[in-house]
Design an enzyme around this catalytic site. Structure first.
Site, PDB file in Angstrom:
ATOM      1  N   PRO A 399       0.826  -1.210   0.000  1.00  0.00           N
ATOM      2  CA  PRO A 399       0.000   0.000   0.000  1.00  0.00           C
ATOM      3  C   PRO A 399       0.862   1.262   0.000  1.00  0.00           C
ATOM      4  O   PRO A 399       2.062   1.216   0.302  1.00  0.00           O
ATOM      5  CB  PRO A 399      -0.804  -0.122   1.309  1.00  0.00           C
ATOM      6  CG  PRO A 399      -0.669  -1.540   1.722  1.00  0.00           C
ATOM      7  CD  PRO A 399       0.639  -2.023   1.200  1.00  0.00           C
ATOM      8  N   PRO A 400       0.254   2.391  -0.299  1.00  0.00           N
ATOM      9  CA  PRO A 400       1.011   3.651  -0.252  1.00  0.00           C
ATOM     10  C   PRO A 400       1.459   3.987   1.161  1.00  0.00           C
ATOM     11  O   PRO A 400       0.756   3.704   2.132  1.00  0.00           O
ATOM     12  CB  PRO A 400       0.005   4.686  -0.779  1.00  0.00           C
ATOM     13  CG  PRO A 400      -1.025   3.890  -1.512  1.00  0.00           C
ATOM     14  CD  PRO A 400      -1.103   2.572  -0.827  1.00  0.00           C
ATOM     15  N   THR A 405       9.762   3.334  -1.493  1.00  0.00           N
ATOM     16  CA  THR A 405      10.806   4.156  -2.115  1.00  0.00           C
ATOM     17  C   THR A 405      11.990   4.361  -1.181  1.00  0.00           C
ATOM     18  O   THR A 405      13.152   4.280  -1.593  1.00  0.00           O
ATOM     19  CB  THR A 405      10.213   5.518  -2.538  1.00  0.00           C
ATOM     20  OG1 THR A 405       9.103   5.300  -3.413  1.00  0.00           O
ATOM     21  CG2 THR A 405      11.259   6.356  -3.241  1.00  0.00           C
ATOM     22  N   SER A 834     -13.562 -13.358  -1.663  1.00  0.00           N
ATOM     23  CA  SER A 834     -13.238 -13.848  -0.317  1.00  0.00           C
ATOM     24  C   SER A 834     -14.365 -13.613   0.669  1.00  0.00           C
ATOM     25  O   SER A 834     -14.140 -13.681   1.872  1.00  0.00           O
ATOM     26  CB  SER A 834     -11.955 -13.170   0.198  1.00  0.00           C
ATOM     27  OG  SER A 834     -12.153 -11.777   0.295  1.00  0.00           O
ATOM     28  N   LYS A 877      -5.321  -8.613   6.442  1.00  0.00           N
ATOM     29  CA  LYS A 877      -6.572  -8.964   7.104  1.00  0.00           C
ATOM     30  C   LYS A 877      -6.344  -9.266   8.579  1.00  0.00           C
ATOM     31  O   LYS A 877      -7.189  -8.934   9.441  1.00  0.00           O
ATOM     32  CB  LYS A 877      -7.211 -10.147   6.396  1.00  0.00           C
ATOM     33  CG  LYS A 877      -7.686  -9.807   4.985  1.00  0.00           C
ATOM     34  CD  LYS A 877      -8.285 -11.011   4.269  1.00  0.00           C
ATOM     35  CE  LYS A 877      -8.782 -10.621   2.885  1.00  0.00           C
ATOM     36  NZ  LYS A 877      -9.373 -11.756   2.143  1.00  0.00           N
TER      37      LYS A 877
END
Length: 940
Positions: A399-400, A405, A834, A877
Site C-alpha cells: 500500500p502507499p 521508495t 473472499s 486482514k
C-alpha cells in the site's frame, strides 16, 4: 607636331579632340580636351585614356614627342554628343557615324585650354602635367586639325590687396577642413609640391578648382578667368561646395554605421577575438577544440570502453571535422559525441558486502519489515561469497506510505551504490525508456542512459517507481519496452535508439515499486522477484511515530524536547481514529500538523529559539564620547527600526581609535527589549541605552573599563502536553469511527475481513428477511457490490440452503423467505473472491435465529459443494482484525503457510482456525465458548 587623345576621369564630361596648331614662338602643338585634362593647367597630374577608335591621334602624339618635345594642348569639349570627339551620330533614325573634321571639330572646342607637358606614354595611357593657359586664335589645317594659339597671362594684381589675402586665407582654411575629412586629397598636395613648388595666389586658385570635383563648365570658367581675385572667389565657391559634400558624405557614413545591429557587431567582435586567440595560440577553432575535449574524455576509459564503442566514436570524430560548424548535422554529431563520451563505460563503484553494516543501516532507516530486510541481506551475502553482485530485479509491492521508495534508497546506501529514481506512472511513450532516433529534432536518450550519465557509474541502484501504473498510448507500449531493460538475459546488450550502440546493464540493481501487482503485465511480472510489504500494525506504527516521525518533525519545526510532550495515548488515538491506513505517510502529516500548531502557540507566547545576536558596545577611556542618538530618533523610520531591532548602532564623535574597547552583548540584554513584541516605546529604549552606554561626563564615568553584559530572556512558558483529550484541538475531529459497530453481532450479522489498496479492513455482512416468497427463495443484494461478490452471494444462498437442510431438516426458512443481503458503506465499491463464507454464515444466522460467536471474523470463498478456497492478503486482514479487537479468525487451510510467516507480534493474542469445508466454520461460529469444537486451531 604631336597628337594626344583625351579621356574621362572622376565622372567628368566625355570627349577628347586632337588638333595641330602653331604659335608665335614657332612651336606646333596638338591639343586634347577633357574636363580632367583642363585641370592640367592647374598643375595636377592626370591620367588620360586613349580612344581605340582614333589610333592616328596617339601615333601622331608619339612621333611629335620624339621630334619636337613632350608638349601638347588640352581643350574641353563643349557638348557630350559622343565619347569620341572626332565622331557624331548623323540623325536619330539613322545610326550611321559621321566623322568630324576641320571647322566642325574646332567649333566643338572651348577656345581656352592648357599647355601640358607629356610625362609618360604607356600603351593607351597618357599622363600630362599642366603649365599655363593658351587660347586658339585660328585654324591652320583641317586634317589633321592644326591651329595657332596665344599664351595667356594673368591680369596684374596687388599681392598686398586685403581682398585677395582674405579670399586666399579662406580658401586655405576650407581646404584644410576638407583635408581633415578626406585623406585622399593629401596625395594631391604632395604631388603639387613635388612638381610645381610652393603655392602662390594664382596657383592656389587653380589647385582648389582642380581637386574640387565640380562641374566641367565651372572648372572651365575658372580656367578662362585671368583676374586672380575673381578666380580665387570662384575657387572658394567650389571648395565650399566640396566641403559640404564631404560633410554630407561623413554624415551618411555615420548613419549607415549606426544601423549595424548589436548582433552583427557582436559577431564581428567574436570573430576578431577568435582570430586573436588563434594567432596567440590560446585557442584553436571550434571543431578542433571539440575534438580535443571528446578525446580527453575517452582517453581515461580506453581500457574499459568496449571496442565497438571506440570505433563509433572515432568515426563520429572524423565526421565532425568534415562538417561545417553552421550546419544542423554538426550540432547533431556534437551532441551524439557528447553523450557517447560522457557515459561511465566500465566504471563501477566499490560495493560494500558487509552484512552487519547493511543490517545497521536498514534498522536505522526502517522499523519492522523483517522479511524485506532478510531478503536484502541474502542478496548481499551472495554477493560477498561470489566476490561480485549480479544485477537483480526486486519488486516491492504494498500500500502507499509503507516506505517502498525509502527502502530502495536504504538498499543503495547499504551497498554503497549510486541511487537513481524515476517514476513510470502514466508513462505512455516508449521513447522515454528506449530514447528517440537522432533524426528527430530535440532527440534525447532514454531514462537509463540519462541515469548512467547522472550517477557516473555503471552499477547504480535504479528505482523504477509506480511500475503498476504504466500507461499505453499511440507511441507504443512502455511495458513491453521495459522487458529488454529488466530481463537479465537481454539487458547485457541494451540498445538505446539514440546511442544505437549496446550498453551493458547487467550490473545494475533494479528495484521496482507497485501498489497492486495484478496491474503489472504478466511477462514483466515474471522477470521480477516480488517482496510484499503488507503494512504496519498499531504497535509498529507506535514505534515508528515515536522513534522516527515525531523526533524528526520536532527537530524540523525548531522545537526543543523540553518545550512539548506528545503522550503515547495521543499517538494511539491518532493512529486508531485518524490514520488507519497501512502506511505511515498520513500519520506523518498529522504529526507535522500537531507541531505546526505547537510552534504557533510558542511564538505567540513570546518564545524564540533563535541563537542570540551580539551588540557591539564602544567605550572611550579618556574623553567622554558624545553619541548622536537624538538625531537618529528624530526620523520616524529610525524610531521604528530602533524599536524593532535590539542592536543600537552608536558612533562616537571622537575619531581616535586607540582607546576603544569592543564588548559583545547578547540580544536579550538588560534593556528589557522583546524582539517579538509590537510595543517598544522609543523613550524607554533611549533611557535604557543611556544607562548601558554610561554617557555621563563625570571623570569617574570616563575611566577605562571593559565589561561584558549578558542577560537572558526569562519568560515563563508552560510545557505543552498533547494527550488524547486535547488531540482534537490540534488535528480536528476524528476521521474514522470504530470499525466494530457491535460488541456482540446480532442475528444475521457477521464480521468479514477484506483487503484493499490501503491495506486490510473489517466489514459487516448483514442479512434480513423482507417478505415471503412464492414457492422459491429470492435474494436481493445491495452495497455497491461488484460482479464477483454478486456471484458469491448467489453461491452462498445455494450453499446455506444445503447446510441448513443438513443441520436442521425441518427448517424451511429459505423455501418461503425473501432475503436482503447488504454490505454497509455503500459509497465504497466492493469486489473480491473472499466473502463467500461470511455470506453463508450471515444467512444461516438469520435462518436459525442464532448469533455467531463473539469477537469472531472470517474470510474465504466457498464453492457449491462447501469447499473453502484460499484467499490473499493474510497479513493485511490479520492486522485489520487486531485493530478491531477480534480474538478469533477463520482462514482457509491453504493459507496456513502465509499465516505462519507473519511476525510474532502480529499473531500475538489471536486464536486462528484453518478450515477446508464450510461445516467446520459452522461448528466454530455457532458453538458457545463452553463447547470445544473439533477443528484445526493455531494460537499466536
Amino acid at each position: 607636331m604631336m597628337m594626344l587623345a583625351g579621356a574621362r576621369q572622376r565622372g567628368a564630361a566625355r570627349g577628347g579632340v586632337g588638333a595641330r596648331f602653331d604659335h608665335a614662338g614657332g612651336h606646333s602643338f596638338a591639343s586634347a580636351t577633357e574636363t580632367t585634362i583642363s585641370r592640367i593647367s592647374h598643375a595636377n597630374l592626370c591620367k588620360a585614356l586613349y580612344f581605340p577608335q582614333d589610333p592616328k591621334l596617339l601615333q601622331a602624339l608619339v612621333e611629335n614627342s620624339k621630334r619636337s618635345g613632350p608638349y601638347a594642348g588640352a581643350f574641353l569639349v563643349k557638348d557630350d554628343e559622343g565619347t569620341n570627339p572626332h565622331t557624331v551620330t548623323s540623325s536619330e533614325s539613322d545610326n550611321s557615324i559621321h566623322v568630324l573634321k576641320g571647322t566642325e571639330l574646332l567649333k566643338r572646342l572651348h577656345d581656352v585650354g592648357t599647355l601640358a607637358q607629356i610625362t609618360r606614354i604607356q600603351g593607351n595611357l597618357v599622363v600630362l602635367l599642366g603649365h599655363h593657359r593658351v587660347r586658339i586664335t585660328e585654324m591652320v589645317a583641317e586634317d589633321p586639325l592644326t591651329v595657332k594659339v596665344d599664351h595667356l597671362k594673368e591680369v596684374p594684381y596687388d599681392k598686398d590687396d586685403d581682398v585677395i589675402k582674405a579670399t586666399s586665407f579662406e580658401v586655405i582654411s576650407t581646404l584644410r577642413d576638407v583635408l581633415k575629412i578626406s585623406s585622399l586629397w593629401k596625395d594631391q598636395v604632395q604631388t603639387y609640391t613635388q612638381h610645381m613648388g610652393d603655392f602662390n595666389y594664382p596657383r592656389l586658385a587653380d589647385f582648389g578648382a582642380a581637386i574640387s570635383g565640380a562641374n566641367k563648365l565651372l572648372c572651365q570658367k575658372v580656367l578662362e578667368e585671368l583676374d586672380v581675385c575673381k578666380r580665387l572667389k570662384l575657387t572658394l565657391e567650389l571648395v565650399k561646395r566640396e566641403l559640404e559634400i564631404s560633410k554630407l558624405q561623413e554624415s551618411i557614413a555615420k548613419t549607415i554605421e549606426e544601423k549595424v545591429t548589436g548582433e552583427q557587431r557582436r559577431y564581428l567582435l567574436n570573430e576578431l577575438l577568435k582570430a586573436i586567440k588563434k594567432e596567440l595560440g590560446l585557442e584553436t577553432d571550434d571543431k578542433t577544440a571539440l575534438s580535443e575535449k571528446f578525446r580527453k574524455r575517452i582517453e581515461a576509459k580506453k581500457d574499459k570502453c568496449p571496442p565497438h564503442v571506440l570505433q563509433v566514436i572515432e568515426e563520429e570524430l572524423t565526421k565532425l571535422q568534415l562538417l561545417e560548424a553552421s550546419s544542423s548535422e554538426f550540432s547533431v554529431t556534437r551532441n551524439y559525441l557528447d553523450w557517447l563520451t560522457v557515459l561511465p563505460w566500465g566504471d563501477y563503484s566499490d560495493e560494500n558486502f558487509d552484512v552487519h553494516h547493511a543490517q545497521r543501516i536498514l534498522d536505522e532507516d526502517h522499523y519492522g519489515l523483517a522479511d524485506v530486510k532478510e531478503r536484502i541481506l541474502e542478496f548481499i551475502a551472495v554477493g560477498k561469497l561470489r566476490g561480485s553482485s549480479q544485477g537483480k530485479i526486486i519488486c516491492l509491492s504494498g500500500p502507499p506510505g509503507v516506505g517502498k521508495t525509502s527502502i530502495g534508497r536504504s538498499i543503495a546506501r547499504a551497498l554503497n551504490r549510486k541511487f537513481y529514481r524515476f517514476s513510470v506512472g502514466g508513462l505512455a511513450d516508449v521513447a522515454e525508456i528506449k530514447g528517440h532516433r537522432r533524426t528527430y529534432v530535440g532527440a534525447m536518450p532514454g531514462k537509463m542512459v540519462q541515469c548512467l550519465k547522472s550517477v557516473g557509474t555503471a552499477n547504480p541502484l535504479v528505482l523504477i517507481d509506480e511500475i503498476d501504473k504504466l500507461g499505453r498510448g499511440h507511441s507504443g507500449d512502455p511495458a513491453s519496452a521495459l522487458l529488454e531493460l529488466l530481463d537479465p538475459e537481454q539487458n547485457a546488450n541494451f540498445l538505446d535508439h539514440y546511442l544505437d550502440v549496446p550498453i551493458d546493464l547487467s550490473k545494475v540493481l533494479f528495484v521496482c515499486t507497485a501498489n497492486v501487482i495484478e496491474m503489472i503485465p504478466s511477462p514483466l511480472l515474471d522477470r521480477m522477484e516480488i517482496i510484499s510489504i503488507a503494512g504496519y500494525i498499531t504497535d509498529e506504527k507506535m514505534h515508528i511515530a515515536r522513534d522516527y516521525l515525531e523526533k524528526n518533525t520536532r527537530e524540523a519545526s525548531g522545537i526543543k524536547p523540553e518545550q512539548v510532550e506528545v503522550t503515547d495515548d495521543a499517538l494511539l488515538a491518532l493512529i486508531e481514529n485518524y490514520c488507519r491506513e497501512a502506511g505511515v505517510r498520513n500519520l506523518k502529516k498529522h504529526i507535522e500538523k500537531i507541531y505546526r500548531k505547537i510552534a504557533l502557540k510558542l511564538v505567540r507566547q513570546g518564545l524564540s529559539n533563535e541563537p542570540p545576536r551580539d551588540i557591539t558596545i564602544v567605550e572611550a577611556n579618556e574623553e567622554p564620547a558624545s553619541f548622536d542618538v537624538a538625531t537618529k530618533v528624530e526620523d520616524e523610520n529610525s524610531k521604528k527600526s530602533l524599536a524593532k531591532d535590539a542592536s543600537v548602532d552608536v558612533h562616537p564623535t571622537d575619531s581616535s581609535l586607540e582607546n576603544i574597547n569592543v564588548v559583545p552583548l547578547t540580544t536579550e540584554s538588560a534593556v528589557g527589549h522583546n524582539e517579538h513584541s509590537n510595543e517598544a516605546p522609543t523613550e524607554k529604549i533611549l533611557e535604557e541605552t543611556a544607562k548601558v552606554f554610561n554617557t555621563s561626563s563625570t571623570p569617574e564615568a570616563n575611566e577605562s573599563v571593559q565589561r561584558t553584559t549578558e542577560a537572558l530572556i526569562d519568560i515563563p512558558v508552560e510545557k505543552i502536553i498533547v494527550n488524547a483529550s486535547n488531540l482534537g484541538d490540534f488535528v480536528g475531529k476524528p476521521v474514522f469511527q470504530a470499525e466494530r459497530l457491535y460488541d456482540q453481532t446480532p442475528v444475521g450479522v457477521v464480521m468479514g475481513l477484506a483487503w484493499n489498496s490501503m491495506g486490510g479492513s473489517t466489514l459487516y455482512i448483514e442479512t434480513a428477511k423482507v417478505g415471503e416468497s412464492e414457492g422459491k427463495g429470492a435474494l436481493v443484494v445491495t452495497g455497491q457490490l461488484g460482479d464477483v461478490m454478486k456471484e458469491s452471494a448467489q453461491i452462498a444462498h445455494t450453499v446455506c440452503r444445503a447446510v441448513l437442510l443438513e443441520k436442521e431438516p425441518n427448517n424451511s426458512f429459505f423455501a418461503k423467505s425473501k432475503l436482503h443481503l447488504h454490505v454497509p458503506a455503500g459509497a465504497t465499491p466492493k469486489d473480491g473472491p473472499s466473502a463467500g463464507c461470511t455470506m453463508v454464515t450471515s444467512m444461516l444466522s438469520l435462518a436459525m435465529g442464532k448469533s455467531v460467536k463473539k469477537d469472531l471474523a472470517m474470510t474465504g470463498e466457498v464453492t457449491l459443494t462447501g469447499r473453502v478456497l484460499p484467499i490473499g492478503g493474510v497479513k493485511e486482514k490479520t492486522i485489520a482484525a487486531r485493530r478491531s479487537g477480534v480474538k478469533t479468525i477463520i482462514f482457509p487451510s491453504a493459507n496456513r503457510r502465509d499465516f505462519d510467516e507473519l511476525a510474532s507480534n502480529v499473531k500475538e493474542g489471536l486464536e486462528v482456525h484453518f478450515v477446508d469445508k464450510y461445516n467446520e466454520i459452522y461448528d466454530i461460529a455457532f458453538t458457545s465458548d463452553a463447547e470445544s469444537p473439533r477443528h484445526k486451531k493455531a494460537s499466536g
